[in-house]
Enzyme design. Structure first.
Site, PDB file in Angstrom:
ATOM      1  N   CYS A   1     -64.265   2.893  82.780  1.00 28.72           N
ATOM      2  CA  CYS A   1     -64.439   4.340  82.621  1.00 28.72           C
ATOM      3  C   CYS A   1     -63.826   4.793  81.302  1.00 28.72           C
ATOM      4  CB  CYS A   1     -63.783   5.067  83.785  1.00 28.72           C
ATOM      5  SG  CYS A   1     -63.594   6.829  83.519  1.00 28.72           S
TER       6      CYS A   1
ATOM      7  N   ASP B   1     -32.340  29.879  93.454  1.00 27.01           N
ATOM      8  CA  ASP B   1     -33.530  30.052  94.278  1.00 27.01           C
ATOM      9  C   ASP B   1     -33.614  28.929  95.315  1.00 27.01           C
ATOM     10  OD1 ASP B   1     -35.739  31.292  95.114  1.00 27.01           O
ATOM     11  OD2 ASP B   1     -37.034  30.681  93.450  1.00 27.01           O
TER      12      ASP B   1
ATOM     13  N   TYR C   1     -20.859  30.006  97.456  1.00 27.96           N
ATOM     14  CA  TYR C   1     -20.662  31.323  96.839  1.00 27.96           C
ATOM     15  C   TYR C   1     -19.837  32.310  97.665  1.00 27.96           C
ATOM     16  CZ  TYR C   1     -24.930  32.680  99.433  1.00 27.96           C
ATOM     17  OH  TYR C   1     -25.863  32.912 100.390  1.00 27.96           O
TER      18      TYR C   1
ATOM     19  N   LYS D   1     -28.170  33.629  90.593  1.00 28.71           N
ATOM     20  CA  LYS D   1     -28.866  33.722  91.877  1.00 28.71           C
ATOM     21  C   LYS D   1     -29.771  32.500  91.975  1.00 28.71           C
ATOM     22  CE  LYS D   1     -31.232  37.034  94.826  1.00 28.71           C
ATOM     23  NZ  LYS D   1     -32.080  36.101  95.490  1.00 28.71           N
TER      24      LYS D   1
ATOM     25  N   LYS E   1     -32.674  40.949  89.206  1.00 27.35           N
ATOM     26  CA  LYS E   1     -33.751  39.952  89.193  1.00 27.35           C
ATOM     27  C   LYS E   1     -34.403  39.894  87.821  1.00 27.35           C
ATOM     28  CE  LYS E   1     -35.725  38.958  92.916  1.00 27.35           C
ATOM     29  NZ  LYS E   1     -35.779  38.197  94.123  1.00 27.35           N
TER      30      LYS E   1
ATOM     31  N   GLU F   1     -22.643  35.932  88.927  1.00 25.31           N
ATOM     32  CA  GLU F   1     -22.971  34.511  89.109  1.00 25.31           C
ATOM     33  C   GLU F   1     -24.478  34.353  89.215  1.00 25.31           C
ATOM     34  OE1 GLU F   1     -21.922  33.793  93.714  1.00 25.31           O
ATOM     35  OE2 GLU F   1     -20.358  34.801  92.588  1.00 25.31           O
TER      36      GLU F   1
ATOM     37  N   CYS G   1     -67.595  10.067  88.995  1.00 29.98           N
ATOM     38  CA  CYS G   1     -66.625  10.365  87.951  1.00 29.98           C
ATOM     39  C   CYS G   1     -67.278  11.283  86.911  1.00 29.98           C
ATOM     40  CB  CYS G   1     -66.158   9.076  87.288  1.00 29.98           C
ATOM     41  SG  CYS G   1     -65.166   9.375  85.808  1.00 29.98           S
TER      42      CYS G   1
ATOM     43  N   CYS H   1     -61.447   7.520  90.075  1.00 29.31           N
ATOM     44  CA  CYS H   1     -62.622   6.820  89.582  1.00 29.31           C
ATOM     45  C   CYS H   1     -62.255   5.345  89.589  1.00 29.31           C
ATOM     46  CB  CYS H   1     -62.935   7.282  88.160  1.00 29.31           C
ATOM     47  SG  CYS H   1     -64.018   6.136  87.305  1.00 29.31           S
TER      48      CYS H   1
ATOM     49  N   CYS I   1     -67.605   9.006  83.464  1.00 27.75           N
ATOM     50  CA  CYS I   1     -68.441   7.815  83.320  1.00 27.75           C
ATOM     51  C   CYS I   1     -69.533   7.726  84.378  1.00 27.75           C
ATOM     52  CB  CYS I   1     -67.580   6.556  83.359  1.00 27.75           C
ATOM     53  SG  CYS I   1     -66.970   6.173  85.010  1.00 27.75           S
TER      54      CYS I   1
HETATM   55  S1  IVH Z   1     -24.396  36.441  97.967  1.00 30.14           S
HETATM   56  C1  IVH Z   1     -24.051  39.613 101.092  1.00 30.14           C
HETATM   57  N1  IVH Z   1     -24.660  34.832  95.900  1.00 30.14           N
HETATM   58  O1  IVH Z   1     -29.936  35.369  97.627  1.00 30.14           O
HETATM   59  C2  IVH Z   1     -24.209  38.696  99.959  1.00 30.14           C
HETATM   60  N2  IVH Z   1     -26.496  35.071  97.373  1.00 30.14           N
HETATM   61  O2  IVH Z   1     -31.456  37.820  98.122  1.00 30.14           O
HETATM   62  C3  IVH Z   1     -25.109  37.608 100.292  1.00 30.14           C
HETATM   63  N3  IVH Z   1     -28.439  33.724  96.790  1.00 30.14           N
HETATM   64  O3  IVH Z   1     -29.612  35.405 101.117  1.00 30.14           O
HETATM   65  C4  IVH Z   1     -25.444  36.633  99.344  1.00 30.14           C
HETATM   66  N4  IVH Z   1     -27.580  32.768  95.007  1.00 30.14           N
HETATM   67  O4  IVH Z   1     -29.662  33.125  99.939  1.00 30.14           O
HETATM   68  C5  IVH Z   1     -25.249  35.353  96.980  1.00 30.14           C
HETATM   69  N5  IVH Z   1     -24.761  33.427  94.054  1.00 30.14           N
HETATM   70  C6  IVH Z   1     -25.331  33.938  95.142  1.00 30.14           C
HETATM   71  C7  IVH Z   1     -26.645  33.603  95.512  1.00 30.14           C
HETATM   72  C8  IVH Z   1     -27.193  34.197  96.644  1.00 30.14           C
HETATM   73  C9  IVH Z   1     -28.642  32.860  95.799  1.00 30.14           C
HETATM   74  C10 IVH Z   1     -29.433  34.076  97.821  1.00 30.14           C
HETATM   75  C11 IVH Z   1     -28.887  34.062  99.233  1.00 30.14           C
HETATM   76  C12 IVH Z   1     -29.194  35.425  99.784  1.00 30.14           C
HETATM   77  C13 IVH Z   1     -30.292  35.891  98.880  1.00 30.14           C
HETATM   78  C14 IVH Z   1     -30.364  37.388  98.861  1.00 30.14           C
END
Ligand code: IVH
Length: 672
Positions: free
Chosen positions: A434, A119, A229, A117, A317, A115, A411, A429, A414
């Site tokens: 200008c 941010d 998740y 990740k 990552k 799935e 500015c 400005c 001008c």
């Molecule tokens: S699972 C033990 N699933 O990534 C498993 N984490 O670097 C814990 N995160 O603290 C997390 N998307 O804040 C999981 N699909 C996802 C995620 C996810 C983002 C974040 C989460 C975690 C951090 C770890």
């Protein structure tokens, strides 16, 4: 029915109705009513509850925003520690993870769930008997902060679990990642900038600042979202597999990211990682990789965890699109509103496949926040979008020769006066004449989404101003062939082309003109709304702040800005001159919908796959500015599915429901 019973029923029905709309809006992205109608339902419920406080329940939709500012947040000890994840940075490392898992599973190949990740920041949300009881931040993994009043405002977190026909345990904990969408993030930053506050560096910081807001009404306005998740029942995982947990969460009313895959082999995981990396820029939220989890919870228990991370999961990552480079100079640009924007001129550097040589610093506060000096080495990053930003100064590389940036007192274009009103982040400005502002205004007026005068670019605009042939946009319509042909590098043929373009622009739809005027806060969408509402420039010019504010989707700031613009006598005169020169300033009767840029009025689009030439956001802009709507899932109500490469299940659904599927070329044809 007794009176009391009937009030109880009205309240119950209203709550159900509101929950249904929440779901349509947040989970299906397919609202049936306007925000205003939604607000009035909430208001009605709130009034009834105020009269009958004994009927208020914690799962009532009014409780999403009812919280009062807190002094600080109470601590909460997690029942199961919120661990973090081990990272992997290459496919080889991902394969090594698979090997470890196979060893731990006594030589068998486990199934994985892959799935995105997201941010953002992780949250843990608790339910008792299906009703929300609290929301907690991760904190140090063992104790977090109880930020319930803020979590309640997240509409993709249900206050009451939906009855999905499956018996749920009494105590449920759902974990997920709270985040801010890119558009919302941009809006928040624009608002902060307008209010003279510092911008958030990235959506993650903005999301964590938002969840820890002491005043929940601020959190509510910021529109956080959460992707669920994980699901726990007490101290154990609630389901035999992770895949089931995700599907259950979705059916209980959570938002679960649709980009997920159940993989039989690590090769399938690798394939998912690669596909998602290609899709990354088209998502409305930032991701920094993929999380791979062993599907079976029995195996998860068997594998256990090391100190900080489980052995059954890993984060893959994506290569950080970051690089270090030197800031050779900081120059100041003047925009069409007079705003002075400092820009870092960088030693060119490769960043995620593009060469980057400049990066906006937004305003002086940002330079201050970064502690940036000219000559500094900096870390630059390209997020999901193409615009790079300076993340931080690498102080260890300082030589002592770096120079402090001095904001200009005049500015740079001008030489006019610069003013930075108390509490504002942006210097402007303030000279009315200008050149940089005039050029900016001309180019905006001539741009594709405004009056579309092809051939009117920066070099021509500059010459027109230098030769004093043009001092505002209305003067464009007084230009003669001789005027244009007398300019440098302008052959008679191109002069007559430009002139023809200027002539043709007179027939553009009203909304293009309104947008082209460059009124602060009036984007294409607002311009289309104004054109449709007022039908003519005259009527728009005569509107009071109250009248404007009453229009759905026009807020007070916008209303004031529009009113102020037309209150200015110079601007009124400009409008008169445009009208006299024959520019269309009214809607024409027939096909009014198309005239206001409402080509797609009432049409519902679903986007899927990667388009060859435009990002999803660009496609969405085009649809919305033409009066259409974009929703997340295909239904019978969908008019068009705009499909690109690698379209996924939405295309199947479209075919199944016989919804018209178009590609980018057809879409462009529709737009003419
Ligand atoms: S699972 C033990 N699933 O990534 C498993 N984490 O670097 C814990 N995160 O603290 C997390 N998307 O804040 C999981 N699909 C996802 C995620 C996810 C983002 C974040 C989460 C975690 C951090 C770890």
């Amino acid at each position: 029915m007794s009176k009391r019973k009937s009030i109880e029923k009205t309240i119950r029905d209203l709550r159900d109705e509101i929950r249904r709309h929440d779901e349509l809006y947040y989970l299906r992205e397919n609202p049936e009513i306007s925000d205003r109608e939604y607000d009035s339902l909430i208001e009605k419920l709130r009034e009834l509850e105020a009269k009958h406080p004994e009927l208020v329940t914690p799962d009532s939709p009014t409780q999403r925003v009812a919280g009062h500012p807190a002094e600080s947040f109470p601590e909460f000890v997690h029942r199961v520690p919120m661990l973090s994840l081990d990272n992997s940075y290459s496919i080889d490392e991902l394969r090594a993870f698979d090997e470890r898992c196979r060893k731990l599973a006594d030589g068998k190949s486990p199934e994985y769930v892959a799935e995105l990740k997201i941010d953002g920041l992780s949250l843990s949300v608790h339910y008792a008997d299906g009703v929300f009881v609290r929301g907690v931040t991760r904190g140090d993994g063992f104790r977090g902060e109880d930020v319930s009043s803020n979590v309640r405002t997240i509409r993709s977190v249900p206050l009451k679990l939906r009855d999905n026909g499956k018996r749920a345990p009494r105590e449920i904990e759902v974990r997920g990642e709270a985040y801010l969408g890119r558009r919302i993030f941009e809006r928040i930053n624009a608002e902060r900038e307008e209010a003279g506050e510092a911008r958030f560096a990235n959506p993650r910081n903005a999301a964590s600042g938002t969840i820890r807001q002491l005043d929940p009404s601020i959190t509510a306005r910021r529109r956080l979202e959460m992707f669920a998740y994980d699901v726990f029942a007490g101290q154990r995982k609630a389901f035999a597999t992770h895949w089931e947990a995700l599907n259950w969460a979705e059916s209980a009313g959570f938002r679960v990211n649709e980009n997920r895959a159940l993989c039989k082999t690590i090769d399938e995981v690798v394939d998912f990682c690669n596909r998602m990396e290609a899709k990354r820029d088209n998502l409305d939220y930032e991701i920094d990789g993929v999380v791979v989890k062993v599907n079976s919870t029995a195996l998860q228990d068997q594998f256990g965890a090391t100190g900080k991370a489980p052995r059954w999961a890993i984060a893959y990552k994506y290569a950080a699109r970051q690089a270090t480079t030197r800031v050779n100079d900081i120059v100041v640009q003047v925009g069409r509103t007079g705003a002075l924007t400092p820009v870092a001129m960088l030693e060119p550097v490769q960043l995620g496949g593009v060469t980057v040589s400049r990066s906006t610093l937004h305003n002086e506060d940002e330079i201050e926040r970064l502690g940036l000096k000219i000559g500094d080495y900096v870390l630059v990053e390209r997020g999901g979008d193409v615009i790079p930003k300076v993340v931080k100064v690498i102080e260890s590389k300082r030589t002592g020769k770096e120079k402090k940036f001095r904001p200009p007192t005049k500015c740079p274009v001008c030489g006019g006066l610069v003013s930075r009103p108390e509490g504002e982040a942006v210097s402007r400005c303030i000279a009315a004449d200008c050149g940089a502002q005039l050029i900016g205004r001309l180019l905006h007026f001539a741009s594709r989404r405004a009056m579309r005068i092809e051939g009117l670019g920066g070099a021509l605009a500059e010459q027109l101003l230098d030769r004093k042939l043009v001092k505002d946009v209305a003067d464009l319509y007084t230009l003669t062939l001789d005027d244009l042909a007398s300019l440098d590098r302008m052959a008679e043929k191109s002069a007559s082309n430009v002139l023809a373009q200027i002539e043709e622009s007179k027939t553009r739809d009203l909304w293009h003109l309104i947008y082209g005027l460059g009124i602060r806060h009036v984007g294409e969408r607002t311009a289309a709304i104004l054109a449709r509402h007022f039908g003519s420039l005259d009527r728009l010019a005569a509107a009071s702040v109250e009248e404007l504010d009453e229009i759905h989707e026009i807020g007070l700031t916008m209303a004031e800005s529009i009113h102020d613009w037309f209150a200015d006598s110079g601007n009124r005169e400009l409008c008169d001159r445009l009208t006299r020169s024959g520019v269309r300033t009214t809607l024409t009767g027939e096909s009014a919908a198309a005239q206001t840029g409402q080509l797609f009025a009432g049409k519902v689009f679903v986007l899927t796959g990667t388009l060859p030439d435009m990002t999803r956001d660009e496609a969405r802009e085009l649809i919305e500015s033409n009066g259409g709507r974009v929703t997340g899932s295909v239904s019978k109500k969908t008019d068009f599915v705009l499909a690109g490469a690698d379209p996924g299940s939405k295309l199947d659904k479209a075919n199944q429901l016989e919804v018209k599927v178009i590609d980018e070329a057809e879409f462009k044809k529709m737009l003419g």
